[in-house]
Design a protein around this motif. Structure first.
Motif, PDB file in Angstrom:
ATOM      1  N   SER A   1      -2.134 -14.620  -8.839  1.00 58.35           N
ATOM      2  CA  SER A   1      -2.131 -13.351  -8.982  1.00 58.35           C
ATOM      3  C   SER A   1      -0.864 -12.481  -9.005  1.00 58.35           C
ATOM      4  O   SER A   1       0.083 -13.119  -8.473  1.00 58.35           O
ATOM      5  CB  SER A   1      -2.872 -12.842  -7.593  1.00 58.35           C
ATOM      6  N   VAL A   2      -0.945 -11.602  -9.634  1.00 53.72           N
ATOM      7  CA  VAL A   2       0.330 -10.689  -9.751  1.00 53.72           C
ATOM      8  C   VAL A   2      -0.101  -9.187  -9.434  1.00 53.72           C
ATOM      9  O   VAL A   2      -1.103  -8.875  -9.965  1.00 53.72           O
ATOM     10  CB  VAL A   2       0.882 -10.929 -10.964  1.00 53.72           C
ATOM     11  N   ASP A   3       0.858  -8.565  -8.298  1.00 48.56           N
ATOM     12  CA  ASP A   3       0.256  -7.223  -8.004  1.00 48.56           C
ATOM     13  C   ASP A   3       1.732  -6.479  -8.187  1.00 48.56           C
ATOM     14  O   ASP A   3       2.753  -6.924  -7.621  1.00 48.56           O
ATOM     15  CB  ASP A   3      -0.145  -7.324  -6.473  1.00 48.56           C
ATOM     16  N   THR A   4       1.743  -5.422  -8.917  1.00 49.57           N
ATOM     17  CA  THR A   4       3.053  -4.633  -9.155  1.00 49.57           C
ATOM     18  C   THR A   4       2.690  -3.344  -8.858  1.00 49.57           C
ATOM     19  O   THR A   4       1.621  -2.876  -9.115  1.00 49.57           O
ATOM     20  CB  THR A   4       3.531  -4.931 -11.002  1.00 49.57           C
TER      21      THR A   4
ATOM     22  N   ARG B   1       6.824  -5.829  -6.191  1.00 49.16           N
ATOM     23  CA  ARG B   1       6.220  -6.812  -7.159  1.00 49.16           C
ATOM     24  C   ARG B   1       5.771  -8.040  -6.105  1.00 49.16           C
ATOM     25  O   ARG B   1       6.689  -8.567  -5.602  1.00 49.16           O
ATOM     26  CB  ARG B   1       6.922  -7.209  -8.204  1.00 49.16           C
ATOM     27  N   ILE B   2       4.602  -8.619  -6.319  1.00 52.35           N
ATOM     28  CA  ILE B   2       3.984  -9.703  -5.571  1.00 52.35           C
ATOM     29  C   ILE B   2       3.453 -10.752  -6.246  1.00 52.35           C
ATOM     30  O   ILE B   2       2.383 -10.366  -7.241  1.00 52.35           O
ATOM     31  CB  ILE B   2       3.263  -9.406  -4.164  1.00 52.35           C
ATOM     32  N   ALA B   3       3.920 -11.720  -6.363  1.00 48.74           N
ATOM     33  CA  ALA B   3       3.210 -12.919  -7.177  1.00 48.74           C
ATOM     34  C   ALA B   3       2.841 -14.241  -6.344  1.00 48.74           C
ATOM     35  O   ALA B   3       3.609 -14.330  -5.175  1.00 48.74           O
ATOM     36  CB  ALA B   3       4.181 -13.613  -8.143  1.00 48.74           C
ATOM     37  N   GLU B   4       1.292 -14.334  -6.245  1.00 48.20           N
ATOM     38  CA  GLU B   4       1.035 -15.595  -5.432  1.00 48.20           C
ATOM     39  C   GLU B   4       0.290 -16.440  -6.137  1.00 48.20           C
ATOM     40  O   GLU B   4      -0.269 -16.294  -7.380  1.00 48.20           O
ATOM     41  CB  GLU B   4      -0.262 -14.895  -4.527  1.00 48.20           C
TER      42      GLU B   4
ATOM     43  N   GLU C   1      -2.032  -8.015   2.673  1.00 44.67           N
ATOM     44  CA  GLU C   1      -2.789  -7.129   2.429  1.00 44.67           C
ATOM     45  C   GLU C   1      -2.007  -5.779   1.921  1.00 44.67           C
ATOM     46  O   GLU C   1      -1.163  -5.436   2.407  1.00 44.67           O
ATOM     47  CB  GLU C   1      -3.650  -6.509   3.561  1.00 44.67           C
ATOM     48  N   ARG C   2      -2.398  -5.448   0.674  1.00 46.28           N
ATOM     49  CA  ARG C   2      -1.669  -4.322   0.051  1.00 46.28           C
ATOM     50  C   ARG C   2      -2.183  -2.985   0.721  1.00 46.28           C
ATOM     51  O   ARG C   2      -3.295  -3.005   1.026  1.00 46.28           O
ATOM     52  CB  ARG C   2      -1.868  -4.287  -1.394  1.00 46.28           C
ATOM     53  N   ARG C   3      -0.967  -2.309   0.972  1.00 52.48           N
ATOM     54  CA  ARG C   3      -1.479  -0.845   1.531  1.00 52.48           C
ATOM     55  C   ARG C   3      -1.291   0.360   0.682  1.00 52.48           C
ATOM     56  O   ARG C   3      -0.460   0.197  -0.216  1.00 52.48           O
ATOM     57  CB  ARG C   3      -0.777  -0.604   2.880  1.00 52.48           C
ATOM     58  N   GLU C   4      -1.471   1.538   1.128  1.00 57.17           N
ATOM     59  CA  GLU C   4      -1.183   2.611   0.214  1.00 57.17           C
ATOM     60  C   GLU C   4       0.429   3.119   0.068  1.00 57.17           C
ATOM     61  O   GLU C   4       1.282   2.488   0.996  1.00 57.17           O
ATOM     62  CB  GLU C   4      -1.904   4.082   1.039  1.00 57.17           C
ATOM     63  N   LEU C   5       0.849   3.393  -0.787  1.00 59.14           N
ATOM     64  CA  LEU C   5       2.293   3.556  -1.097  1.00 59.14           C
ATOM     65  C   LEU C   5       2.936   2.474  -1.060  1.00 59.14           C
ATOM     66  O   LEU C   5       4.194   2.389  -0.350  1.00 59.14           O
ATOM     67  CB  LEU C   5       2.622   4.554  -0.017  1.00 59.14           C
ATOM     68  N   ALA C   6       2.536   1.412  -1.835  1.00 59.80           N
ATOM     69  CA  ALA C   6       3.510   0.151  -2.129  1.00 59.80           C
ATOM     70  C   ALA C   6       3.672  -0.557  -0.819  1.00 59.80           C
ATOM     71  O   ALA C   6       4.573  -1.333  -0.579  1.00 59.80           O
ATOM     72  CB  ALA C   6       4.480   0.355  -2.567  1.00 59.80           C
TER      73      ALA C   6
ATOM     74  N   GLU D   1       1.288   6.615  -6.923  1.00 58.48           N
ATOM     75  CA  GLU D   1       1.418   5.211  -7.140  1.00 58.48           C
ATOM     76  C   GLU D   1       0.408   4.679  -8.306  1.00 58.48           C
ATOM     77  O   GLU D   1      -0.465   5.254  -8.573  1.00 58.48           O
ATOM     78  CB  GLU D   1       0.745   4.672  -5.876  1.00 58.48           C
ATOM     79  N   LEU D   2       1.119   4.010  -9.045  1.00 51.34           N
ATOM     80  CA  LEU D   2       0.615   3.389 -10.246  1.00 51.34           C
ATOM     81  C   LEU D   2       0.618   1.750  -9.865  1.00 51.34           C
ATOM     82  O   LEU D   2       1.690   1.057  -9.517  1.00 51.34           O
ATOM     83  CB  LEU D   2       1.375   3.587 -11.699  1.00 51.34           C
ATOM     84  N   ARG D   3      -0.415   1.272  -9.900  1.00 52.45           N
ATOM     85  CA  ARG D   3      -0.521  -0.308  -9.442  1.00 52.45           C
ATOM     86  C   ARG D   3      -1.503  -0.884 -10.377  1.00 52.45           C
ATOM     87  O   ARG D   3      -2.499  -0.627 -10.954  1.00 52.45           O
ATOM     88  CB  ARG D   3      -1.247  -0.313  -8.138  1.00 52.45           C
ATOM     89  N   PHE D   4      -0.928  -2.135 -10.887  1.00 51.80           N
ATOM     90  CA  PHE D   4      -1.615  -3.082 -11.549  1.00 51.80           C
ATOM     91  C   PHE D   4      -1.798  -4.501 -11.000  1.00 51.80           C
ATOM     92  O   PHE D   4      -0.853  -5.079 -10.479  1.00 51.80           O
ATOM     93  CB  PHE D   4      -0.800  -3.293 -13.097  1.00 51.80           C
TER      94      PHE D   4
END
Length: 682
Positions: free
Chosen positions: A43-46, A63-66, A145-150, A670-673
């Motif tokens: 997964s990729v989370d930016t 940016r987090i890559a798992e 765990e991703r949280r609000e505001l990066a 916040e913009l998240r993909f």
């Protein structure tokens, strides 16, 4: 061989004793693997966050890559499936992240590598055995765990324990002993916090049922240690015995009793005895009486409390239209600084009448008179329950003249779902102590104290959101002199329901009068009137719901008028496309204790589209706007799209989301993909 003699049989049965000694046995299979399961995940989370506070501007890029591989074997057999089964598995994974923070042109970067290694082992000895079985387990789970505001929270959860089941004992029993470890580290920008706590838990339950009853014995022991906040450590021992029995002709009557003993040392220390006895007797098809006695005795550092409560209720149903309820209740409390006595009488009527053209008239009337004699300086309230309302509403404590420094708020049951943009980590197992100034603030209006939830979840903050259940400990004063007063309550509801339309009206009134004493500052009178209309429609392709209500509230401490509306709309655009829209509006004008306007508007919209059986897509928009003339304005907008695509053993789940929050001079966006790819191995 003489004629007529019988020849000895040469069948295998005749050779079996010799085969037992001379035949070579086949080797036994001691271990047999079960079903393999596994997957490869990546997964990729930016995310990019921009925050403006006055003249300051902060930008966070995260940016987090798992990547991970998981293997699991379920229900492996050791010797025989009736003897022992084993399930084992593990995950090897790595998360790599990079965070870049820019504050007013000055940038800092941070790299983060986190292993996601996990394991899960469970052994069942004598599985399915109705007499005795044992279950041993140990597991570890590491995840982000991703949280609000990066923000990001790293969790390391470990559990291990053993369970015993003995169902053929005179009291069929189960016993579980386990140790839970919870470590987490949260970071949102430069704010970092951590938790490190452990719970040693013993849980026993014995249950015996018979033809007309059941008895349940429960014992729970919890030792909790917190390395970050040791002042919250405690040891708790609780025993509970409950029995239920049906009796009488036709077993129409019922007796329930519960006895609870609690001993807790450390944080919130307490010794408690709670005895509850209830009897329900049916005197016929239309008449029932209920009886209850409860003893509550508590010893705490904050004070001792003994409460005796008795009640009687009569319920009568006249034909199908009229139901009558009569209730009598008496309460006697004794605590360190005095005591109080309360007596209450209540009568209620419910009327149901069918109207022409499939209509239904519903009307309810309730009248209550309460006599209370108080003789104390201060009283302690333990675990007063409340449910957190929607944004813009506060929690009002039941008693006036609360000592603010004594208030302690616990989150006991977290809401099933957190609202848009909350980013809250929701605890579920044990009560969590909430912090004043972080999770809530207190405000006093007249002699009433309100809890004002802070719905911003920052790092390490569990927050307080709509539909949370909280419990509050506090002390309140009564002025130091004996007083007697009465409380008169009136409630009236009426509605006419034709299925598609339902007008309704509700009136509530409370009036308190001082009988003895000189200080009546704690007494309050209030009156509430609600007039509304509900519309409903359901067709082949669409559904519509609308509720509009106007409410007026007048009391000793507050006066306000409110207009609120709720809408819901669902439309089947075509066979593979559905549109859902809902909205809520509330406009409240306060005239006392000061002039104040508070308006809330929220909208939720979603479009689900299934272009192919293996491809699901969803587009959504959520918005909430809260305006308060005394400050505290808040606006949240969230929109995005997500999809799920499956092709054989391969699945891909991308999502794109934009969140914008304006709150008390702070504007954040916040913009998240995010995209996850998973491939099953078996």
């Amino acid at each position: 061989m003489p004629f007529g003699a019988r020849a000895r049989s040469a069948s295998p049965a005749g050779w079996s004793p010799w085969l037992f000694f001379f035949a070579t046995p086949a080797p036994a299979q001691v271990f047999r693997l079960g079903t393999w399961q596994g997957s490869v995940d990546a997964s990729v989370d930016t995310a990019r966050v921009e925050i403006e506070r006055g003249n300051s501007e902060t930008t966070n890029r995260n940016r987090i890559a798992e990547a991970s591989v998981t293997l699991r074997n379920a229900n492996a057999v050791i010797v025989d499936p009736r003897l022992m089964t084993l399930t084992f598995g593990g995950t090897l994974g790595l998360a790599q992240g990079r965070t870049k923070t820019t504050v007013d042109g000055s940038s800092t970067e941070q790299d983060r590598d986190t292993d996601l290694n996990a394991y899960d082992v469970a052994t069942n000895i004598l599985p399915g055995n109705s007499k005795f079985s044992v279950n041993l387990f140990t597991n570890r789970n590491r995840f982000l765990e991703r949280r609000e505001l990066a923000g990001v929270t790293e969790f390391d959860l470990r559990n291990r324990g053993v369970g015993f089941s003995a169902l053929r004992l005179p009291l069929p029993s189960t016993l579980n002993i386990r140790q839970e470890s919870n470590k987490s580290k949260s970071a949102t920008g430069a704010i970092v916090s951590a938790t490190d706590e452990r719970r040693d838990i013993l849980n026993y339950e014995g249950r015996r049922g018979w033809e007309n009853g059941v008895a349940i014995l429960q014992i729970l022991a919890v030792d909790k240690s917190d390395d970050i906040r040791p002042e919250l450590d405690y040891e708790s021992r609780r025993g509970n015995l409950s029995t239920s029995m049906d009796f009488g002709r036709g077993l129409n009557n019922r007796w329930d009793q519960t006895i609870t003993l609690l001993s807790r040392e450390g944080f919130s220390a307490e010794d408690r005895l709670d005895v509850d006895q209830r009897v329900s007797i049916r005197h016929g098809a239309r008449l029932r009486t209920d009886y209850e006695y409860r003893l509550f005795d508590s010893e705490r550092d904050t004070g001792d409390l003994t409460r005796n409560t008795g009640s009687f209720a009569l319920n009568h149903q006249l034909y199908e239209s009229l139901s009558t309820t009569v209730q009598l209740r008496a309460l006697d409390e004794t605590f360190d600084t005095g005591g109080r006595e309360v007596t209450q009488g209540t009568v209620g009527f419910g009327y149901r009448k069918r109207l022409p053209r499939a209509g239904l008239l519903n009307a309810d009337l309730r009248l209550a008179r309460i006599w209370e004699d108080d003789d104390f300086d201060e009283a302690f309230v333990s675990q007063e329950p409340h449910v957190v309302g929607p944004p813009g509403t506060n929690v009002t404590l039941d008693n006036p003249n609360v000592i603010a420094s004594s208030v302690a708020v616990f989150l006991t049951v977290s809401a099933p779902t957190a609202p848009v943009g909350s980013g809250c980590t929701r605890p579920t197992s044990v009560p969590v102590l909430l912090l004043e100034g972080v999770d809530y603030t207190l405000q006093t209006i007249g002699n009433q104290t309100e809890i004002v939830p802070i719905r911003t979840c920052t790092a390490g903050n569990d927050g307080m959101v709509e539909n949370d259940t909280i419990a509050v400990d506090y002390r309140f004063t009564r002025g130091g002199e004996p007083v007697s007063f009465t409380t008169d309550e009136l409630q009236f509801n009426v509605s006419v329901d034709y299925g598609w339309i339902r007008p309704f009206y509700r009136h509530e009134q409370t009036k308190q009068d001082l009988v003895e004493g000189t200080d009546d500052s704690f007494l309050t009178d209030d009156e509430r009137d609600t007039l509304g209309l509900e519309l409903r429609y359901s067709g082949a392709r669409w559904r519509l719901g609308l509720v509009v209500a106007a409410e007026r509230f007048e009391s000793t401490n507050q006066d306000w008028d409110e207009l609120r509306a709720t809408q819901s709309f669902s439309y089947l655009v075509k066979r593979n496309m559905t549109l859902n829209v809902s909205g809520n509006q509330g406009f409240k004008d306060f005239s006392a204790p000061e002039s104040r306007d508070q308006d809330t508007v929220s909208v939720r919209a979603g479009l689900g589209f299934v272009p192919k059986p293996n491809l699901l897509t969803d587009f959504f928009l959520n918005a909430r706007d809260l305006k308060d003339s005394l400050g505290g304005d808040e606006r949240t907008i969230e929109l995005g799209a997500q999809a799920s695509w499956r092709l054989g053993k391969l699945s891909v789940t991308p999502s794109l989301k934009l969140v914008r929050i304006e709150r008390e001079g702070t504007d954040s966006q916040e913009l998240r993909f995010f995209v996850r790819v998973s491939r099953a191995l078996f």
